[in-house]
Design a protein around this motif. Sequence first.
Motif, PDB file in Angstrom:
ATOM      1  N   ASP A   6      -6.331  13.207   0.213  1.00  0.00           N
ATOM      2  CA  ASP A   6      -5.240  12.254   0.390  1.00  0.00           C
ATOM      3  C   ASP A   6      -4.111  12.674  -0.535  1.00  0.00           C
ATOM      4  O   ASP A   6      -4.334  12.888  -1.725  1.00  0.00           O
ATOM      5  CB  ASP A   6      -5.685  10.843   0.001  1.00  0.00           C
ATOM      6  CG  ASP A   6      -6.692  10.264   0.979  1.00  0.00           C
ATOM      7  OD1 ASP A   6      -6.643  10.632   2.168  1.00  0.00           O
ATOM      8  OD2 ASP A   6      -7.528   9.453   0.551  1.00  0.00           O
ATOM      9  N   ILE A   7      -2.909  12.780   0.024  1.00  0.00           N
ATOM     10  CA  ILE A   7      -1.749  13.122  -0.795  1.00  0.00           C
ATOM     11  C   ILE A   7      -0.710  12.018  -0.640  1.00  0.00           C
ATOM     12  O   ILE A   7      -0.172  11.813   0.454  1.00  0.00           O
ATOM     13  CB  ILE A   7      -1.164  14.496  -0.408  1.00  0.00           C
ATOM     14  CG1 ILE A   7      -2.217  15.591  -0.607  1.00  0.00           C
ATOM     15  CG2 ILE A   7       0.095  14.782  -1.229  1.00  0.00           C
ATOM     16  CD1 ILE A   7      -1.761  16.982  -0.234  1.00  0.00           C
ATOM     17  N   PRO A   8      -0.448  11.293  -1.727  1.00  0.00           N
ATOM     18  CA  PRO A   8       0.573  10.244  -1.685  1.00  0.00           C
ATOM     19  C   PRO A   8       1.962  10.848  -1.481  1.00  0.00           C
ATOM     20  O   PRO A   8       2.258  11.940  -1.987  1.00  0.00           O
ATOM     21  CB  PRO A   8       0.481   9.582  -3.065  1.00  0.00           C
ATOM     22  CG  PRO A   8      -0.821  10.036  -3.641  1.00  0.00           C
ATOM     23  CD  PRO A   8      -1.120  11.365  -3.020  1.00  0.00           C
ATOM     24  N   ALA A   9       2.796  10.139  -0.738  1.00  0.00           N
ATOM     25  CA  ALA A   9       4.150  10.624  -0.442  1.00  0.00           C
ATOM     26  C   ALA A   9       4.931  10.920  -1.719  1.00  0.00           C
ATOM     27  O   ALA A   9       5.739  11.845  -1.758  1.00  0.00           O
ATOM     28  CB  ALA A   9       4.889   9.608   0.418  1.00  0.00           C
ATOM     29  N   ASP A  10       4.668  10.173  -2.798  1.00  0.00           N
ATOM     30  CA  ASP A  10       5.432  10.393  -4.034  1.00  0.00           C
ATOM     31  C   ASP A  10       5.003  11.666  -4.777  1.00  0.00           C
ATOM     32  O   ASP A  10       5.595  12.029  -5.774  1.00  0.00           O
ATOM     33  CB  ASP A  10       5.390   9.173  -4.949  1.00  0.00           C
ATOM     34  CG  ASP A  10       3.993   8.859  -5.473  1.00  0.00           C
ATOM     35  OD1 ASP A  10       3.035   9.614  -5.179  1.00  0.00           O
ATOM     36  OD2 ASP A  10       3.856   7.845  -6.181  1.00  0.00           O
ATOM     37  N   GLN A  11       3.972  12.354  -4.278  1.00  0.00           N
ATOM     38  CA  GLN A  11       3.546  13.621  -4.871  1.00  0.00           C
ATOM     39  C   GLN A  11       4.187  14.824  -4.173  1.00  0.00           C
ATOM     40  O   GLN A  11       3.974  15.961  -4.565  1.00  0.00           O
ATOM     41  CB  GLN A  11       2.021  13.769  -4.791  1.00  0.00           C
ATOM     42  CG  GLN A  11       1.260  12.739  -5.594  1.00  0.00           C
ATOM     43  CD  GLN A  11       1.552  12.842  -7.078  1.00  0.00           C
ATOM     44  OE1 GLN A  11       1.441  13.901  -7.680  1.00  0.00           O
ATOM     45  NE2 GLN A  11       1.972  11.735  -7.668  1.00  0.00           N
ATOM     46  N   MET A  22       0.842  -1.194   0.000  1.00  0.00           N
ATOM     47  CA  MET A  22       0.000   0.000   0.000  1.00  0.00           C
ATOM     48  C   MET A  22       0.883   1.252   0.000  1.00  0.00           C
ATOM     49  O   MET A  22       1.879   1.327   0.708  1.00  0.00           O
ATOM     50  CB  MET A  22      -0.907  -0.016   1.238  1.00  0.00           C
ATOM     51  CG  MET A  22      -1.671   1.246   1.399  1.00  0.00           C
ATOM     52  SD  MET A  22      -3.385   0.932   1.779  1.00  0.00           S
ATOM     53  CE  MET A  22      -3.917   2.587   2.013  1.00  0.00           C
ATOM     54  N   GLU A  23       0.475   2.198  -0.779  1.00  0.00           N
ATOM     55  CA  GLU A  23       1.213   3.453  -0.939  1.00  0.00           C
ATOM     56  C   GLU A  23       1.129   4.292   0.335  1.00  0.00           C
ATOM     57  O   GLU A  23       0.127   4.283   1.030  1.00  0.00           O
ATOM     58  CB  GLU A  23       0.561   4.207  -2.102  1.00  0.00           C
ATOM     59  CG  GLU A  23       1.371   5.332  -2.630  1.00  0.00           C
ATOM     60  CD  GLU A  23       0.741   5.934  -3.879  1.00  0.00           C
ATOM     61  OE1 GLU A  23       1.271   6.940  -4.329  1.00  0.00           O
ATOM     62  OE2 GLU A  23      -0.259   5.405  -4.364  1.00  0.00           O
ATOM     63  N   ASN A  24       2.186   5.034   0.646  1.00  0.00           N
ATOM     64  CA  ASN A  24       2.206   5.902   1.809  1.00  0.00           C
ATOM     65  C   ASN A  24       1.430   7.185   1.489  1.00  0.00           C
ATOM     66  O   ASN A  24       1.867   7.985   0.679  1.00  0.00           O
ATOM     67  CB  ASN A  24       3.658   6.209   2.183  1.00  0.00           C
ATOM     68  CG  ASN A  24       3.767   6.931   3.505  1.00  0.00           C
ATOM     69  OD1 ASN A  24       2.775   7.191   4.177  1.00  0.00           O
ATOM     70  ND2 ASN A  24       4.984   7.259   3.874  1.00  0.00           N
ATOM     71  N   VAL A  25       0.250   7.342   2.120  1.00  0.00           N
ATOM     72  CA  VAL A  25      -0.647   8.466   1.839  1.00  0.00           C
ATOM     73  C   VAL A  25      -0.967   9.176   3.144  1.00  0.00           C
ATOM     74  O   VAL A  25      -1.169   8.531   4.169  1.00  0.00           O
ATOM     75  CB  VAL A  25      -1.967   7.956   1.194  1.00  0.00           C
ATOM     76  CG1 VAL A  25      -2.966   9.067   1.034  1.00  0.00           C
ATOM     77  CG2 VAL A  25      -1.670   7.288  -0.142  1.00  0.00           C
ATOM     78  N   SER A  26      -0.998  10.510   3.115  1.00  0.00           N
ATOM     79  CA  SER A  26      -1.393  11.300   4.286  1.00  0.00           C
ATOM     80  C   SER A  26      -2.600  12.155   3.926  1.00  0.00           C
ATOM     81  O   SER A  26      -2.753  12.575   2.776  1.00  0.00           O
ATOM     82  CB  SER A  26      -0.246  12.207   4.731  1.00  0.00           C
ATOM     83  OG  SER A  26       0.857  11.439   5.149  1.00  0.00           O
TER      84      SER A  26
END
Length: 151
Positions: free
Chosen positions: A98-103, A1-5
């Motif tokens: 939700d903002i994925p860490a890779d963004q 699962m992608e790291n999302v905040s």
Amino acid sequence: MENVSKYVLFQLDDERLGVNINQIHSIERVPGLTKMPEAPEFVKGIVELRGEITTIVDFKQMIQGVDTDLTQETRILICQLDGLKIGLLVEAAKEVVDIPADQLEEPPKMVGGLKKEYINGVAKLNDRLIILVDLDRIFSKEEVEEIHAVQ
């Protein structure tokens, strides 16, 4: 699962800013403010919310030295800083995203009138740039002490 905040998005002039949802207790409409004598200019007053007295701080006044215009869109972001519950007066707070860490990208030296030390990063989301601020960095130790003195 992608790291999302998750981030609460709010408005500062034409800029869209985000603050990590973990730093926000609630988003409120602006009730009647009770002015505090001898408070710093960025402190707009106090309010009673859910049985607690909360100091209201004008985010725009702190950052740009200009008062936030009160409109139907104006909101208060309730947050906790150094054991102190404060409300940040912002032009509008409309969504949680939700903002994925890779963004996330490193911030430039200055964005939207905000100093780099206030900013965690910049996110690209659906062709929009969102400036991610860290509330713990925005208030200086002296400002937190001034807010403590008001309460």
